[in-house]
Enzyme design. Structure first.
Site, mmCIF file in Angstrom:
data_model
loop_
_atom_site.group_PDB
_atom_site.id
_atom_site.type_symbol
_atom_site.label_atom_id
_atom_site.label_comp_id
_atom_site.label_asym_id
_atom_site.label_seq_id
_atom_site.Cartn_x
_atom_site.Cartn_y
_atom_site.Cartn_z
ATOM 1 N N ASP A 290 -2.125 -1.469 10.284
ATOM 2 C CA ASP A 290 -2.501 -1.486 8.860
ATOM 3 C C ASP A 290 -3.191 -2.775 8.433
ATOM 4 O OD1 ASP A 290 -1.295 0.988 8.576
ATOM 5 O OD2 ASP A 290 0.595 0.175 7.799
ATOM 6 N N LYS B 243 0.849 -1.204 0.000
ATOM 7 C CA LYS B 243 0.000 0.000 0.000
ATOM 8 C C LYS B 243 0.874 1.240 0.000
ATOM 9 C CE LYS B 243 0.717 1.548 4.420
ATOM 10 N NZ LYS B 243 1.614 2.692 4.624
#
Ligand code: C5P
Length: 289
Positions: free
Chosen positions: A133, A8
């Site tokens: 995350d 990401k």
């Protein structure tokens, strides 16, 4: 079973304030990108075994993949086992959530392989214990988030976008970037729910170009810790990117490109840096076999 876990980047990241639990409240926009690791899962009678293509990665009990596997095992009524092979492509401690993505893929794969029957919310709760995350990585795509990064808010998917990622040859430990005195925190929002920029992004991509949104409060600390990062970011803009930014707590830098061809051209201007050309992808974890 073979799964991909995608890296990401953070298109936007504001740090509000430190909370009583030691974590910081954030406003962020995550975007999964095409750079990915591959995880192979093979059922075994008992035990959890992990091997990795990168000898620098510790495959012992503290590895996030091992911790994710043990967490699913704790929800299985009968003994289960697995052999896991991790093909590592995503740089580690790089602000790309590589380890969190591996953990998310392991949660999803073993929930399936071992018939644990856990729903996505439960996987996200388990995932949050492994890293801030992980709940995002379970879903992936374009997602806005608050809290530690686990309160996920719906947002329109990004239109097709190409990025050049630059990979400086050193890790950045997330905790020390958050603790650095130069970290710029904006404090609690007070009357406002969100910053104007974050609110604008929640309304969609039609109004404002992505390049206007790009912001990362953690650059203040990371660039103080590693002074070479600031000039490297400037080079991305000079090379023709519409915007350049650090991802997460760094050190990965990314530049936004107008097309794949332009991304190739821009990447050629960085022969001295490890780099990857990526585009946005709509998922965080994907089964490929
Ligand atoms: O959750 P994760 O393992 O990624 O966090 C690593 C460290 O980064 C935490 O121990 C904490 O010091 C810091 N952190 C934080 N606020 C967040 C996320 C991480 O202070 N929202």
């Amino acid at each position: 079973m073979i799964y991909r876990s995608y890296a990401k980047i953070n298109l936007y990241l504001d740090v509000l304030e430190r909370r009583a639990d030691g974590f910081h409240d954030l406003e962020t926009i995550f975007q999964s990108v095409s750079l990915h690791d591959e995880l192979h899962f093979e059922s075994a009678d008992e035990g959890i075994e992990l091997v990795c293509s990168n000898p620098a990665l510790d495959c012992g009990n503290s590895n996030l993949v091992m911790r994710a596997a043990r967490a699913i095992l704790a929800h299985c009524p009968e003994p289960r086992g697995v052999r896991i092979r991790l093909e590592k492509n995503v740089p580690m401690a790089a602000g790309l959530a590589g380890g969190s993505g591996n953990a998310a893929a392991t949660l999803i794969a073993l929930n399936e392989l071992w018939d644990a029957g856990l729903d996505l919310d439960t996987l996200a709760q388990i995932g949050l214990d492994l890293g801030s995350d992980v709940p995002f990585c379970l879903v992936g795509g374009t997602v806005a988030a608050t809290g530690r990064g686990e309160e996920l808010l719906p947002i329109a998917p990004l239109p097709e976008t190409w990025f050049v990622l630059l990979h400086p040859p050193f890790p950045m430990p997330t905790g020390s970037v958050f603790e650095h005195p130069a970290l710029h925190k904006c404090g609690a929002r007070g009357d406002r729910q969100y910053s104007e920029a974050f609110e604008g992004a929640l309304r969609g991509w039609g109004r404002n170009p992505l390049s206007d949104l790009c912001y990362n409060a953690m650059e203040s600390a990371a660039f103080a810790m590693r002074p070479e990062l600031g000039p490297l970011k400037s080079r991305l803009a000079e090379a023709g990117c519409t915007a350049a930014l650090m991802s997460g707590s760094g050190p990965t830098l990314f530049g936004i490109c107008g097309s794949e061809e332009q991304a190739v051209q821009i990447a050629e201007q960085f022969p001295d840096v490890d780099r990857t050309i990526v585009c946005d992808v709509p998922v965080g974890v994907e089964r490929i076999d």
